[in-house]
Design an enzyme around this catalytic site. Structure first.
Site, mmCIF file in Angstrom:
data_model
loop_
_atom_site.group_PDB
_atom_site.id
_atom_site.type_symbol
_atom_site.label_atom_id
_atom_site.label_comp_id
_atom_site.label_asym_id
_atom_site.label_seq_id
_atom_site.Cartn_x
_atom_site.Cartn_y
_atom_site.Cartn_z
ATOM 1 N N HIS A 121 -8.936 9.242 4.028
ATOM 2 C CA HIS A 121 -8.450 8.147 4.867
ATOM 3 C C HIS A 121 -8.842 8.384 6.318
ATOM 4 O O HIS A 121 -8.984 9.512 6.770
ATOM 5 C CB HIS A 121 -6.914 8.053 4.799
ATOM 6 C CG HIS A 121 -6.408 7.597 3.479
ATOM 7 N ND1 HIS A 121 -5.468 8.296 2.761
ATOM 8 C CD2 HIS A 121 -6.701 6.506 2.731
ATOM 9 C CE1 HIS A 121 -5.205 7.657 1.633
ATOM 10 N NE2 HIS A 121 -5.936 6.564 1.605
ATOM 11 N N ASN A 148 -9.847 -0.396 -0.664
ATOM 12 C CA ASN A 148 -9.001 -0.566 0.511
ATOM 13 C C ASN A 148 -9.808 -0.495 1.804
ATOM 14 O O ASN A 148 -10.666 0.381 1.961
ATOM 15 C CB ASN A 148 -7.933 0.526 0.548
ATOM 16 C CG ASN A 148 -6.915 0.388 -0.562
ATOM 17 O OD1 ASN A 148 -7.064 -0.422 -1.476
ATOM 18 N ND2 ASN A 148 -5.862 1.176 -0.496
ATOM 19 N N HIS A 178 -10.005 4.389 -2.460
ATOM 20 C CA HIS A 178 -9.287 4.604 -1.212
ATOM 21 C C HIS A 178 -10.209 5.305 -0.217
ATOM 22 O O HIS A 178 -11.178 5.949 -0.600
ATOM 23 C CB HIS A 178 -8.050 5.476 -1.445
ATOM 24 C CG HIS A 178 -6.891 4.735 -2.019
ATOM 25 N ND1 HIS A 178 -5.708 4.549 -1.353
ATOM 26 C CD2 HIS A 178 -6.744 4.112 -3.215
ATOM 27 C CE1 HIS A 178 -4.870 3.862 -2.099
ATOM 28 N NE2 HIS A 178 -5.483 3.581 -3.244
ATOM 29 N N ASP A 205 0.838 -1.199 0.000
ATOM 30 C CA ASP A 205 0.000 0.000 0.000
ATOM 31 C C ASP A 205 0.880 1.259 0.000
ATOM 32 O O ASP A 205 2.097 1.184 0.033
ATOM 33 C CB ASP A 205 -0.910 -0.069 1.229
ATOM 34 C CG ASP A 205 -2.135 0.815 1.126
ATOM 35 O OD1 ASP A 205 -2.416 1.314 0.023
ATOM 36 O OD2 ASP A 205 -2.809 0.998 2.148
ATOM 37 N N HIS A 206 0.251 2.403 0.032
ATOM 38 C CA HIS A 206 0.860 3.733 -0.021
ATOM 39 C C HIS A 206 2.364 3.792 0.242
ATOM 40 O O HIS A 206 2.835 3.523 1.336
ATOM 41 C CB HIS A 206 0.184 4.642 1.005
ATOM 42 C CG HIS A 206 -1.227 4.952 0.667
ATOM 43 N ND1 HIS A 206 -1.593 6.030 -0.091
ATOM 44 C CD2 HIS A 206 -2.366 4.311 0.993
ATOM 45 C CE1 HIS A 206 -2.904 6.045 -0.231
ATOM 46 N NE2 HIS A 206 -3.400 5.007 0.417
ATOM 47 N N GLU A 249 -2.485 8.942 6.103
ATOM 48 C CA GLU A 249 -2.177 7.523 5.945
ATOM 49 C C GLU A 249 -0.668 7.356 6.063
ATOM 50 O O GLU A 249 0.089 7.791 5.188
ATOM 51 C CB GLU A 249 -2.653 7.012 4.569
ATOM 52 C CG GLU A 249 -2.284 5.585 4.250
ATOM 53 C CD GLU A 249 -3.274 4.570 4.781
ATOM 54 O OE1 GLU A 249 -3.029 3.363 4.624
ATOM 55 O OE2 GLU A 249 -4.295 4.977 5.354
#
Length: 340
Positions: A212, A271, A249, A95-96, A169
């Site tokens: 997020h 996600n 997201h 992820d990110h 995030e």
């Protein structure tokens, strides 16, 4: 084949897009949360995606060294073994990853998979995410071009985030404002840089108001219908219908209608982290509050080993998180769609 080969991962994404469903992508930070995700997918009879963020990888690397590559490789290797016991197919994803962590995370992991592929095997991870949302779009796409070329050579799919997602995030944060909406011009510039599949397949995390973290209904204005505008704008110029594989997201707290609209407009991956974190922790907190005199040695007593044994409350946490994953499969219409 519980861990998807590159060919099967492509098939999974194609099936999701054609069937207008999406795979839950569940962030994991331990072997136990991995098992919870796998169990949730199995109970829903859904294939899925398991992913590790930079913060999750650092946690997995241990608090002595906090080594992201070691942590993520170790869990991926563990997943390749234990997933064999689950009757679903799972893809592994990172992820990110922002610019300042590329050299300590995604690029070394690409190198690991490059060596595996050169030796005739499959990549360790099936996809990686480059989060360039904090950069200018020009710089974002320049780095994406480099990463896409390496990923494609290693039979890996790249995920790109071209415009900001609000909230925070793993240290990357953006304000909640009008910049949280990708434009057709942004989408066209992305295609000019990355192509439409001929340079390698990529997933697109476009922004339609996503945030997020934790938020109450009404604090965020999601516009999933914007995804159709992006697709139509690119299709009009390049003649390719439904040109993007979209990622949703900041999905925690979204309404069923918002999710349904996103699925109709090309989302194939969504996600989940905040909701599954809470689902994992909630029964642990309940156990501790209800059994404080067993988990603690109160007033000189000895407590109760059966009560503070991590297996006791860990089983509750796994079951609760698995149930939330199963619920996500239902919301994303992936229940019962596993590859036979």
């Amino acid at each position: 084949m519980p861990i998807a080969t590159p060919e099967v991962y492509n098939e999974m994404l194609d099936r999701a897009k054609a069937g207008k469903f999406a795979y839950p992508a569940i962030n994991v930070t331990s072997t136990q949360t991995l098992h919870a995700a796998l169990r949730g997918f199995a109970e829903a009879e859904s294939d899925g995606i398991v992913q590790i963020s930079t913060g999750g990888a650092e946690f997995l690397g241990g608090q002595y060294a906090k080594e992201m590559v070691t942590g993520s490789v170790a869990l991926a290797e563990f997943a390749h073994i234990v997933a064999e016991k689950y009757p679903v197919t799972v893809a592994l994803h990172t992820d990110h990853c922002p610019k300042d962590k590329l050299d300590g995370y995604v690029r070394p992991l690409l190198a690991v998979s490059e060596e595996r592929v050169k030796a005739g095997g499959d990549p360790l991870f099936q996809s990686h995410m480059w989060d360039g949302s904090a950069e200018t779009l020009a710089d974002n796409l320049a780095i994406a071009q480099e990463l896409l070329a390496r990923a494609a050579a290693a039979k890996i799919i790249l995920e790109v985030e071209i415009t900001p997602t609000g909230g925070e995030e793993d240290g990357v944060s953006h304000e909640i404002n009008d910049s949280l909406y990708t434009t057709v011009e942004d989408a066209i510039r992305t295609v000019e840089a990355l192509g439409l599949g001929e340079k390698g397949r990529y997933l697109l995390a476009a922004s339609f108001g996503n945030v997020h973290g934790v938020y109450k209904p009404g604090n965020v204005v999601l516009r999933p219908e914007l995804l159709k505008e992006l697709s139509d704008g690119v299709a009009a110029k390049y003649g390719k219908a439904s040109p993007f594989d979209f990622v949703f997201h900041g999905g925690s707290g979204s309404t069923e209608q918002e999710i349904a609209t996103a699925l109709e407009n090309g989302v194939v991956k969504m996600n989940l982290d905040t909701d599954t974190q809470y689902a994992f922790t909630r029964p642990v907190a309940d156990h501790m509050f209800r059994n404080y005199d067993g988990v603690l040695k109160v007033d000189g007593e000895v407590g109760s080993k059966k009560t503070y044994d991590p297996r006791t409350w860990g089983k509750l946490a796994e079951a609760s998180m698995a149930a939330r994953v199963t619920e996500a499969c239902a919301n994303l219409r992936s229940t019962g769609t596993k590859i036979k």
